[in-house]
Design a protein around this motif. Sequence first.
Motif, PDB file in Angstrom:
ATOM      1  N   ASP A  72     154.279  18.282  63.581  1.00  0.00           N
ATOM      2  CA  ASP A  72     153.728  19.165  64.819  1.00  0.00           C
ATOM      3  C   ASP A  72     152.371  19.723  64.273  1.00  0.00           C
ATOM      4  O   ASP A  72     152.309  20.274  63.066  1.00  0.00           O
ATOM      5  N   PRO A  73     151.358  19.800  65.041  1.00  0.00           N
ATOM      6  CA  PRO A  73     150.016  20.243  64.501  1.00  0.00           C
ATOM      7  C   PRO A  73     149.838  21.719  64.375  1.00  0.00           C
ATOM      8  O   PRO A  73     148.734  22.231  63.701  1.00  0.00           O
ATOM      9  N   ASN A  74     150.589  22.521  64.971  1.00  0.00           N
ATOM     10  CA  ASN A  74     150.688  23.769  65.103  1.00  0.00           C
ATOM     11  C   ASN A  74     151.285  24.593  63.723  1.00  0.00           C
ATOM     12  O   ASN A  74     151.025  25.547  63.490  1.00  0.00           O
ATOM     13  N   VAL A  75     152.034  23.643  63.084  1.00  0.00           N
ATOM     14  CA  VAL A  75     152.951  24.104  61.643  1.00  0.00           C
ATOM     15  C   VAL A  75     151.619  24.026  60.712  1.00  0.00           C
ATOM     16  O   VAL A  75     151.304  23.020  60.282  1.00  0.00           O
ATOM     17  N   ASP A  76     151.576  25.244  60.251  1.00  0.00           N
ATOM     18  CA  ASP A  76     150.788  25.343  58.821  1.00  0.00           C
ATOM     19  C   ASP A  76     151.530  25.252  57.439  1.00  0.00           C
ATOM     20  O   ASP A  76     150.839  24.538  56.535  1.00  0.00           O
ATOM     21  N   ALA A  77     152.777  25.554  57.587  1.00  0.00           N
ATOM     22  CA  ALA A  77     153.457  25.405  56.324  1.00  0.00           C
ATOM     23  C   ALA A  77     154.979  25.184  56.215  1.00  0.00           C
ATOM     24  O   ALA A  77     155.413  25.597  57.768  1.00  0.00           O
ATOM     25  N   VAL A  78     155.698  24.730  55.437  1.00  0.00           N
ATOM     26  CA  VAL A  78     156.765  24.468  55.552  1.00  0.00           C
ATOM     27  C   VAL A  78     157.734  24.958  54.422  1.00  0.00           C
ATOM     28  O   VAL A  78     157.316  25.242  53.563  1.00  0.00           O
ATOM     29  N   TYR A  79     158.963  25.546  54.822  1.00  0.00           N
ATOM     30  CA  TYR A  79     160.002  25.957  53.686  1.00  0.00           C
ATOM     31  C   TYR A  79     160.915  24.939  53.757  1.00  0.00           C
ATOM     32  O   TYR A  79     161.641  24.645  54.851  1.00  0.00           O
ATOM     33  N   LEU A  80     161.095  24.500  52.386  1.00  0.00           N
ATOM     34  CA  LEU A  80     162.068  23.423  52.322  1.00  0.00           C
ATOM     35  C   LEU A  80     163.378  23.714  51.501  1.00  0.00           C
ATOM     36  O   LEU A  80     163.231  23.751  50.312  1.00  0.00           O
ATOM     37  N   PRO A  81     164.543  24.126  52.202  1.00  0.00           N
ATOM     38  CA  PRO A  81     165.851  24.323  51.472  1.00  0.00           C
ATOM     39  C   PRO A  81     166.861  23.486  51.290  1.00  0.00           C
ATOM     40  O   PRO A  81     168.026  23.416  51.090  1.00  0.00           O
ATOM     41  N   LEU A  82     166.133  22.068  51.356  1.00  0.00           N
ATOM     42  CA  LEU A  82     167.215  20.999  51.314  1.00  0.00           C
ATOM     43  C   LEU A  82     167.838  20.476  49.971  1.00  0.00           C
ATOM     44  O   LEU A  82     167.301  21.331  49.047  1.00  0.00           O
ATOM     45  N   PRO A  83     168.856  19.694  50.064  1.00  0.00           N
ATOM     46  CA  PRO A  83     169.483  19.491  48.505  1.00  0.00           C
ATOM     47  C   PRO A  83     168.515  19.262  47.710  1.00  0.00           C
ATOM     48  O   PRO A  83     167.633  18.286  48.090  1.00  0.00           O
ATOM     49  N   PRO A  84     168.421  19.364  46.235  1.00  0.00           N
ATOM     50  CA  PRO A  84     167.520  19.092  45.230  1.00  0.00           C
ATOM     51  C   PRO A  84     167.139  17.252  45.272  1.00  0.00           C
ATOM     52  O   PRO A  84     165.875  16.953  45.070  1.00  0.00           O
ATOM     53  N   ARG A  85     168.194  16.559  45.613  1.00  0.00           N
ATOM     54  CA  ARG A  85     168.060  15.123  45.707  1.00  0.00           C
ATOM     55  C   ARG A  85     167.126  14.531  46.866  1.00  0.00           C
ATOM     56  O   ARG A  85     166.649  13.711  46.855  1.00  0.00           O
ATOM     57  N   LEU A  86     166.759  15.562  47.980  1.00  0.00           N
ATOM     58  CA  LEU A  86     165.950  15.383  48.945  1.00  0.00           C
ATOM     59  C   LEU A  86     164.685  15.809  48.749  1.00  0.00           C
ATOM     60  O   LEU A  86     163.712  15.458  49.493  1.00  0.00           O
ATOM     61  N   HIS A  87     164.213  16.765  47.569  1.00  0.00           N
ATOM     62  CA  HIS A  87     163.146  17.377  47.475  1.00  0.00           C
ATOM     63  C   HIS A  87     161.947  16.465  47.325  1.00  0.00           C
ATOM     64  O   HIS A  87     160.713  16.538  48.061  1.00  0.00           O
ATOM     65  N   LEU A  88     162.154  15.406  46.513  1.00  0.00           N
ATOM     66  CA  LEU A  88     160.928  14.440  46.250  1.00  0.00           C
ATOM     67  C   LEU A  88     160.389  13.842  47.703  1.00  0.00           C
ATOM     68  O   LEU A  88     159.266  13.915  47.692  1.00  0.00           O
ATOM     69  N   ARG A  89     161.422  13.369  48.575  1.00  0.00           N
ATOM     70  CA  ARG A  89     160.843  12.726  49.742  1.00  0.00           C
ATOM     71  C   ARG A  89     160.271  13.480  50.516  1.00  0.00           C
ATOM     72  O   ARG A  89     159.183  13.254  50.934  1.00  0.00           O
ATOM     73  N   TRP A  90     160.845  14.854  50.893  1.00  0.00           N
ATOM     74  CA  TRP A  90     160.293  15.554  51.780  1.00  0.00           C
ATOM     75  C   TRP A  90     159.286  16.325  51.309  1.00  0.00           C
ATOM     76  O   TRP A  90     158.273  16.843  52.278  1.00  0.00           O
ATOM     77  N   ALA A  91     159.408  16.835  50.121  1.00  0.00           N
ATOM     78  CA  ALA A  91     158.128  17.410  49.781  1.00  0.00           C
ATOM     79  C   ALA A  91     156.773  16.866  49.869  1.00  0.00           C
ATOM     80  O   ALA A  91     155.546  17.215  50.116  1.00  0.00           O
ATOM     81  N   VAL A  92     156.916  15.518  49.293  1.00  0.00           N
ATOM     82  CA  VAL A  92     155.826  14.732  49.209  1.00  0.00           C
ATOM     83  C   VAL A  92     155.309  14.417  50.647  1.00  0.00           C
ATOM     84  O   VAL A  92     154.140  14.510  50.922  1.00  0.00           O
ATOM     85  N   LEU A  93     155.993  14.043  51.503  1.00  0.00           N
ATOM     86  CA  LEU A  93     155.916  13.943  52.969  1.00  0.00           C
ATOM     87  C   LEU A  93     155.029  15.122  53.551  1.00  0.00           C
ATOM     88  O   LEU A  93     154.210  15.020  54.204  1.00  0.00           O
ATOM     89  N   ALA A  94     155.797  16.414  53.339  1.00  0.00           N
ATOM     90  CA  ALA A  94     155.138  17.403  53.899  1.00  0.00           C
ATOM     91  C   ALA A  94     153.659  17.615  53.493  1.00  0.00           C
ATOM     92  O   ALA A  94     152.738  18.042  53.984  1.00  0.00           O
ATOM     93  N   ALA A  95     153.379  17.537  52.037  1.00  0.00           N
ATOM     94  CA  ALA A  95     152.057  17.490  51.431  1.00  0.00           C
ATOM     95  C   ALA A  95     151.137  16.388  52.064  1.00  0.00           C
ATOM     96  O   ALA A  95     150.080  16.812  52.468  1.00  0.00           O
ATOM     97  N   GLU A  96     151.685  15.082  52.317  1.00  0.00           N
ATOM     98  CA  GLU A  96     150.861  14.096  53.076  1.00  0.00           C
ATOM     99  C   GLU A  96     150.338  14.714  54.252  1.00  0.00           C
ATOM    100  O   GLU A  96     149.546  14.156  54.977  1.00  0.00           O
ATOM    101  N   LYS A  97     151.311  15.462  54.857  1.00  0.00           N
ATOM    102  CA  LYS A  97     151.157  15.903  56.315  1.00  0.00           C
ATOM    103  C   LYS A  97     150.140  17.134  56.332  1.00  0.00           C
ATOM    104  O   LYS A  97     149.967  17.881  57.391  1.00  0.00           O
ATOM    105  N   LYS A  98     149.848  17.397  55.176  1.00  0.00           N
ATOM    106  CA  LYS A  98     148.934  18.789  55.028  1.00  0.00           C
ATOM    107  C   LYS A  98     149.792  20.103  55.263  1.00  0.00           C
ATOM    108  O   LYS A  98     148.902  20.974  55.844  1.00  0.00           O
ATOM    109  N   LYS A  99     150.681  20.076  55.092  1.00  0.00           N
ATOM    110  CA  LYS A  99     151.745  21.133  55.167  1.00  0.00           C
ATOM    111  C   LYS A  99     151.949  21.929  53.918  1.00  0.00           C
ATOM    112  O   LYS A  99     152.163  21.471  53.236  1.00  0.00           O
ATOM    113  N   HIS A 100     151.295  23.271  53.795  1.00  0.00           N
ATOM    114  CA  HIS A 100     151.556  23.882  52.697  1.00  0.00           C
ATOM    115  C   HIS A 100     153.106  24.149  52.405  1.00  0.00           C
ATOM    116  O   HIS A 100     153.897  24.166  53.090  1.00  0.00           O
TER     117      HIS A 100
END
Length: 353
Positions: A72-100
Amino acid sequence: MAETPIRFGILGCASISLKLTKKLSRSITLSPNSTLDAIGSNSFDEAKKFAAENGFPPSVKIYGSYEAVLDDPNVDAVYLPLPPRLHLRWAVLAAEKKKHLLLEKPVALNVDEFDQIVEACEANGVQFMDGTLWMHHPRTSKMKEFLLDTQRFGHLKTVHSFFSFAANDDFLKNDIRVKPHLDGLGALGDAGWYCIRSILWACDYELPKTVIALRGPILNEAGVILACGSSLHWEDGKTATFHCSFLSNLTMDITALGTEGTLHVRDFIIPYEEKSASFSVSCKTGFTEHVVTTDLPQEIFMVREFSRLVKNIKEGGSEPESKWLSISRKTQLVLDAVKASIERDFEPIQVWV
Protein backbone atom coordinates in the motif's frame (compact mmCIF):
# COMPACT_ATOMS: atom_id res chain seq x y z
CA MET A 1 -2.58 24.04 9.61
CA ALA A 2 -3.11 20.55 11.00
CA GLU A 3 -0.08 18.31 11.14
CA THR A 4 0.01 15.55 8.54
CA PRO A 5 0.06 12.31 10.54
CA ILE A 6 2.28 9.32 9.89
CA ARG A 7 0.12 6.54 8.44
CA PHE A 8 0.57 3.17 10.10
CA GLY A 9 -0.16 -0.33 8.93
CA ILE A 10 -0.33 -3.25 11.34
CA LEU A 11 0.89 -6.70 10.34
CA GLY A 12 -0.97 -9.30 12.36
CA CYS A 13 -4.16 -9.26 14.40
CA ALA A 14 -4.52 -12.93 15.23
CA SER A 15 -5.39 -14.03 18.73
CA ILE A 16 -1.76 -14.90 19.45
CA SER A 17 -0.79 -11.21 19.29
CA LEU A 18 -4.14 -9.66 20.15
CA LYS A 19 -3.25 -7.90 23.39
CA LEU A 20 -0.19 -6.17 21.97
CA THR A 21 -2.00 -5.22 18.79
CA LYS A 22 -4.95 -3.73 20.66
CA LYS A 23 -2.64 -1.63 22.85
CA LEU A 24 -0.63 -0.25 19.96
CA SER A 25 -3.56 0.28 17.61
CA ARG A 26 -5.14 2.40 20.36
CA SER A 27 -1.89 4.32 20.77
CA ILE A 28 -1.54 4.94 17.03
CA THR A 29 -5.08 6.29 16.97
CA LEU A 30 -4.62 8.53 20.03
CA SER A 31 -1.13 9.84 19.26
CA PRO A 32 -1.41 13.35 17.76
CA ASN A 33 1.07 12.70 14.94
CA SER A 34 -0.03 9.27 13.70
CA THR A 35 -3.07 7.56 12.28
CA LEU A 36 -4.04 3.95 11.63
CA ASP A 37 -4.31 3.50 7.88
CA ALA A 38 -4.42 -0.27 7.33
CA ILE A 39 -4.41 -3.62 9.07
CA GLY A 40 -3.51 -6.98 7.59
CA SER A 41 -3.86 -10.58 8.62
CA ASN A 42 -3.53 -13.97 6.96
CA SER A 43 -7.33 -14.01 7.11
CA PHE A 44 -9.47 -11.16 5.81
CA ASP A 45 -12.30 -12.20 8.11
CA GLU A 46 -9.96 -12.13 11.09
CA ALA A 47 -8.77 -8.63 10.21
CA LYS A 48 -12.34 -7.46 9.63
CA LYS A 49 -13.42 -8.84 13.00
CA PHE A 50 -10.51 -7.16 14.77
CA ALA A 51 -11.39 -3.82 13.17
CA ALA A 52 -15.03 -4.15 14.23
CA GLU A 53 -14.20 -5.18 17.80
CA ASN A 54 -11.92 -2.16 18.23
CA GLY A 55 -14.23 0.36 16.60
CA PHE A 56 -11.86 1.36 13.81
CA PRO A 57 -13.32 3.97 11.44
CA PRO A 58 -14.34 2.92 7.91
CA SER A 59 -11.25 4.70 6.55
CA VAL A 60 -8.98 1.96 7.94
CA LYS A 61 -8.23 -0.43 5.11
CA ILE A 62 -8.54 -4.14 5.82
CA TYR A 63 -6.33 -6.63 4.02
CA GLY A 64 -6.26 -10.40 3.99
CA SER A 65 -2.46 -10.58 3.74
CA TYR A 66 0.62 -8.92 5.15
CA GLU A 67 1.96 -8.28 1.65
CA ALA A 68 -1.03 -6.11 0.80
CA VAL A 69 -0.25 -3.76 3.71
CA LEU A 70 3.38 -3.50 2.62
CA ASP A 71 2.35 -2.84 -0.99
CA ASP A 72 0.00 0.00 0.00
CA PRO A 73 1.73 3.21 -1.12
CA ASN A 74 -0.12 5.27 1.50
CA VAL A 75 1.35 3.36 4.44
CA ASP A 76 4.42 5.12 5.87
CA ALA A 77 5.27 2.76 8.72
CA VAL A 78 4.32 -0.64 10.05
CA TYR A 79 3.92 -2.06 13.52
CA LEU A 80 4.94 -5.71 13.52
CA PRO A 81 3.71 -7.80 16.51
CA LEU A 82 4.17 -11.18 14.82
CA PRO A 83 5.80 -14.15 16.60
CA PRO A 84 9.61 -13.80 16.77
CA ARG A 85 10.22 -16.61 14.29
CA LEU A 86 8.47 -14.47 11.67
CA HIS A 87 10.33 -11.25 12.42
CA LEU A 88 13.25 -11.77 10.07
CA ARG A 89 11.12 -12.38 6.99
CA TRP A 90 8.59 -9.63 7.49
CA ALA A 91 10.87 -7.00 9.00
CA VAL A 92 13.31 -7.31 6.10
CA LEU A 93 10.48 -7.19 3.55
CA ALA A 94 8.95 -4.16 5.27
CA ALA A 95 12.28 -2.32 5.10
CA GLU A 96 12.72 -3.29 1.44
CA LYS A 97 9.26 -1.83 0.78
CA LYS A 98 10.50 1.43 2.41
CA LYS A 99 8.19 1.07 5.41
CA HIS A 100 9.54 2.42 8.69
CA LEU A 101 9.57 -0.33 11.27
CA LEU A 102 8.22 -0.52 14.82
CA LEU A 103 9.11 -4.08 15.77
CA GLU A 104 7.98 -5.96 18.85
CA LYS A 105 10.57 -7.49 21.09
CA PRO A 106 12.44 -9.78 21.13
CA VAL A 107 13.52 -8.33 17.83
CA ALA A 108 14.91 -11.62 16.52
CA LEU A 109 15.86 -15.14 17.55
CA ASN A 110 19.55 -14.19 17.58
CA VAL A 111 21.87 -11.36 16.63
CA ASP A 112 22.69 -12.88 13.24
CA GLU A 113 19.02 -12.59 12.29
CA PHE A 114 18.83 -9.10 13.71
CA ASP A 115 21.86 -8.01 11.71
CA GLN A 116 19.96 -8.92 8.55
CA ILE A 117 17.14 -6.65 9.71
CA VAL A 118 19.67 -3.90 10.49
CA GLU A 119 21.18 -4.25 7.02
CA ALA A 120 17.76 -3.96 5.37
CA CYS A 121 16.82 -0.90 7.43
CA GLU A 122 20.10 0.89 6.75
CA ALA A 123 20.09 0.03 3.05
CA ASN A 124 16.60 1.44 2.63
CA GLY A 125 16.83 4.46 4.91
CA VAL A 126 13.98 3.46 7.21
CA GLN A 127 13.58 4.23 10.89
CA PHE A 128 13.73 1.30 13.32
CA MET A 129 12.51 1.09 16.88
CA ASP A 130 11.65 -1.85 19.11
CA GLY A 131 8.56 -1.96 21.29
CA THR A 132 10.16 -1.57 24.74
CA LEU A 133 7.53 0.79 26.12
CA TRP A 134 9.06 1.83 29.44
CA MET A 135 12.00 3.46 27.66
CA HIS A 136 9.65 6.25 26.56
CA HIS A 137 7.93 7.03 29.85
CA PRO A 138 8.92 10.46 31.28
CA ARG A 139 9.84 8.71 34.53
CA THR A 140 12.71 6.93 32.77
CA SER A 141 14.52 10.16 31.93
CA LYS A 142 14.00 11.41 35.49
CA MET A 143 15.52 8.22 36.90
CA LYS A 144 18.45 8.63 34.52
CA GLU A 145 19.10 12.11 35.86
CA PHE A 146 19.65 10.61 39.30
CA LEU A 147 21.99 7.90 37.99
CA LEU A 148 24.10 10.57 36.28
CA ASP A 149 24.32 12.71 39.42
CA THR A 150 27.78 11.92 40.74
CA GLN A 151 27.13 13.88 43.94
CA ARG A 152 23.98 11.98 44.93
CA PHE A 153 24.37 8.60 43.20
CA GLY A 154 28.13 8.42 42.68
CA HIS A 155 29.40 5.71 40.37
CA LEU A 156 27.38 2.63 39.47
CA LYS A 157 28.49 -0.56 41.18
CA THR A 158 25.71 -3.09 40.59
CA VAL A 159 22.20 -3.47 39.14
CA HIS A 160 19.55 -6.04 39.97
CA SER A 161 16.52 -6.44 37.74
CA PHE A 162 13.47 -8.69 38.08
CA PHE A 163 10.50 -9.27 35.84
CA SER A 164 8.17 -12.15 36.55
CA PHE A 165 4.49 -12.94 36.37
CA ALA A 166 2.57 -16.07 37.30
CA ALA A 167 1.10 -17.25 34.00
CA ASN A 168 -2.06 -19.36 34.06
CA ASP A 169 -2.36 -22.86 32.63
CA ASP A 170 -3.76 -21.64 29.32
CA PHE A 171 -0.76 -19.34 28.81
CA LEU A 172 1.72 -22.09 29.68
CA LYS A 173 0.08 -24.43 27.17
CA ASN A 174 -0.96 -22.14 24.31
CA ASP A 175 0.80 -18.78 24.31
CA ILE A 176 3.25 -18.12 21.47
CA ARG A 177 5.99 -17.49 24.04
CA VAL A 178 6.01 -21.16 25.06
CA LYS A 179 5.87 -22.58 21.52
CA PRO A 180 9.25 -23.35 19.94
CA HIS A 181 7.88 -23.11 16.38
CA LEU A 182 6.58 -19.57 17.04
CA ASP A 183 9.03 -18.12 19.56
CA GLY A 184 11.64 -20.37 21.12
CA LEU A 185 13.11 -17.80 23.52
CA GLY A 186 10.35 -18.05 26.12
CA ALA A 187 10.71 -16.06 29.33
CA LEU A 188 14.23 -15.02 28.36
CA GLY A 189 13.04 -13.36 25.14
CA ASP A 190 9.99 -11.79 26.74
CA ALA A 191 10.55 -10.87 30.40
CA GLY A 192 14.32 -11.24 30.11
CA TRP A 193 14.46 -8.68 27.29
CA TYR A 194 13.12 -6.05 29.68
CA CYS A 195 15.59 -7.01 32.42
CA ILE A 196 18.58 -6.94 30.09
CA ARG A 197 17.50 -3.60 28.64
CA SER A 198 17.13 -2.09 32.12
CA ILE A 199 20.65 -3.19 33.05
CA LEU A 200 22.16 -1.80 29.86
CA TRP A 201 20.18 1.42 30.33
CA ALA A 202 21.63 1.83 33.83
CA CYS A 203 25.12 1.18 32.42
CA ASP A 204 24.78 3.73 29.60
CA TYR A 205 24.63 0.79 27.17
CA GLU A 206 28.16 -0.36 27.93
CA LEU A 207 28.22 -4.06 27.16
CA PRO A 208 29.45 -6.47 29.83
CA LYS A 209 32.59 -8.45 29.20
CA THR A 210 31.10 -11.77 30.28
CA VAL A 211 27.69 -13.26 30.99
CA ILE A 212 27.06 -16.33 33.15
CA ALA A 213 23.60 -17.91 33.31
CA LEU A 214 22.50 -18.93 36.78
CA ARG A 215 21.97 -22.61 37.42
CA GLY A 216 18.46 -23.95 37.73
CA PRO A 217 16.58 -22.58 34.72
CA ILE A 218 13.12 -24.09 34.24
CA LEU A 219 12.17 -25.33 30.78
CA ASN A 220 8.91 -26.79 29.51
CA GLU A 221 8.62 -30.14 27.76
CA ALA A 222 9.39 -28.51 24.42
CA GLY A 223 12.64 -27.04 25.78
CA VAL A 224 11.41 -23.43 25.98
CA ILE A 225 12.64 -21.39 28.97
CA LEU A 226 9.96 -20.61 31.54
CA ALA A 227 12.30 -19.09 34.14
CA CYS A 228 16.00 -18.25 34.27
CA GLY A 229 18.56 -15.82 35.59
CA SER A 230 22.02 -14.52 34.84
CA SER A 231 24.92 -12.50 36.15
CA LEU A 232 26.78 -9.91 34.06
CA HIS A 233 30.34 -8.71 34.63
CA TRP A 234 32.22 -5.65 33.36
CA GLU A 235 35.96 -5.09 33.14
CA ASP A 236 35.79 -2.15 35.56
CA GLY A 237 34.21 -4.32 38.26
CA LYS A 238 30.54 -3.47 37.75
CA THR A 239 28.15 -6.38 38.10
CA ALA A 240 24.48 -7.06 37.47
CA THR A 241 21.99 -9.85 37.91
CA PHE A 242 18.50 -10.49 36.61
CA HIS A 243 15.74 -13.03 37.02
CA CYS A 244 12.87 -13.50 34.58
CA SER A 245 9.99 -15.93 34.91
CA PHE A 246 6.52 -16.95 33.81
CA LEU A 247 6.12 -18.87 37.07
CA SER A 248 6.51 -16.34 39.91
CA ASN A 249 4.39 -13.59 41.36
CA LEU A 250 4.29 -10.30 39.46
CA THR A 251 7.52 -8.38 40.08
CA MET A 252 8.89 -5.51 37.98
CA ASP A 253 11.84 -4.17 39.95
CA ILE A 254 15.09 -2.39 39.25
CA THR A 255 17.62 -1.66 41.97
CA ALA A 256 20.75 0.25 41.00
CA LEU A 257 23.46 0.74 43.65
CA GLY A 258 26.04 3.49 43.39
CA THR A 259 28.91 4.54 45.58
CA GLU A 260 26.81 7.37 47.05
CA GLY A 261 23.17 6.42 46.48
CA THR A 262 20.58 3.84 45.43
CA LEU A 263 17.71 3.86 42.95
CA HIS A 264 14.63 1.67 43.46
CA VAL A 265 11.71 1.28 41.07
CA ARG A 266 9.01 -1.34 41.60
CA ASP A 267 6.94 -1.17 38.42
CA PHE A 268 9.33 -0.30 35.61
CA ILE A 269 7.63 -2.39 32.90
CA ILE A 270 4.12 -0.97 33.26
CA PRO A 271 3.47 1.67 35.94
CA TYR A 272 0.73 0.64 38.33
CA GLU A 273 -0.99 3.95 37.60
CA GLU A 274 -1.31 5.03 33.97
CA LYS A 275 -0.97 8.73 34.73
CA SER A 276 1.37 8.55 37.71
CA ALA A 277 4.65 6.68 38.14
CA SER A 278 7.04 6.74 41.07
CA PHE A 279 10.58 5.78 41.99
CA SER A 280 12.60 6.17 45.16
CA VAL A 281 16.15 7.24 45.78
CA SER A 282 18.31 7.07 48.87
CA CYS A 283 21.60 8.81 49.48
CA LYS A 284 23.48 10.52 52.28
CA THR A 285 20.94 13.33 52.39
CA GLY A 286 18.08 10.90 53.01
CA PHE A 287 15.30 8.97 51.30
CA THR A 288 13.04 10.55 48.66
CA GLU A 289 10.02 9.26 46.76
CA HIS A 290 9.62 10.88 43.35
CA VAL A 291 6.32 10.92 41.46
CA VAL A 292 6.16 11.67 37.74
CA THR A 293 2.72 12.55 36.38
CA THR A 294 1.62 12.44 32.76
CA ASP A 295 -1.58 12.72 30.78
CA LEU A 296 -0.57 9.94 28.40
CA PRO A 297 0.25 6.24 28.78
CA GLN A 298 3.79 5.21 27.87
CA GLU A 299 2.78 3.47 24.63
CA ILE A 300 1.56 6.78 23.20
CA PHE A 301 4.88 8.40 24.07
CA MET A 302 6.61 5.63 22.10
CA VAL A 303 4.36 5.96 19.05
CA ARG A 304 4.66 9.75 19.15
CA GLU A 305 8.46 9.65 19.26
CA PHE A 306 8.66 7.03 16.51
CA SER A 307 6.28 9.07 14.34
CA ARG A 308 8.33 12.21 14.95
CA LEU A 309 11.46 10.48 13.70
CA VAL A 310 9.63 9.14 10.65
CA LYS A 311 8.23 12.59 9.88
CA ASN A 312 11.73 14.09 10.07
CA ILE A 313 12.89 11.58 7.48
CA LYS A 314 9.83 11.86 5.25
CA GLU A 315 9.44 15.63 5.25
CA GLY A 316 12.73 17.00 6.52
CA GLY A 317 15.23 14.79 4.75
CA SER A 318 16.79 13.62 8.02
CA GLU A 319 18.72 10.40 8.41
CA PRO A 320 17.14 7.66 10.54
CA GLU A 321 18.03 7.83 14.23
CA SER A 322 20.54 4.98 14.59
CA LYS A 323 20.59 4.75 18.38
CA TRP A 324 17.52 2.50 18.47
CA LEU A 325 19.17 -0.09 16.23
CA SER A 326 22.26 0.03 18.44
CA ILE A 327 20.33 -0.34 21.71
CA SER A 328 18.29 -3.24 20.35
CA ARG A 329 21.37 -4.99 19.02
CA LYS A 330 23.16 -4.76 22.37
CA THR A 331 20.11 -6.16 24.14
CA GLN A 332 20.03 -9.05 21.67
CA LEU A 333 23.76 -9.70 22.14
CA VAL A 334 23.38 -10.11 25.89
CA LEU A 335 20.25 -12.24 25.46
CA ASP A 336 22.17 -14.51 23.07
CA ALA A 337 25.01 -14.82 25.59
CA VAL A 338 22.63 -15.88 28.38
CA LYS A 339 21.07 -18.49 26.13
CA ALA A 340 24.51 -19.75 25.09
CA SER A 341 25.62 -20.02 28.73
CA ILE A 342 22.56 -22.13 29.57
CA GLU A 343 23.23 -24.39 26.59
CA ARG A 344 26.93 -24.73 27.52
CA ASP A 345 26.41 -25.86 31.11
CA PHE A 346 26.56 -22.35 32.59
CA GLU A 347 30.02 -21.46 31.40
CA PRO A 348 31.00 -17.77 31.10
CA ILE A 349 30.26 -16.33 27.65
CA GLN A 350 32.17 -13.35 26.32
CA VAL A 351 30.04 -10.69 24.71
CA TRP A 352 31.39 -9.61 21.34
CA VAL A 353 30.20 -6.52 19.51
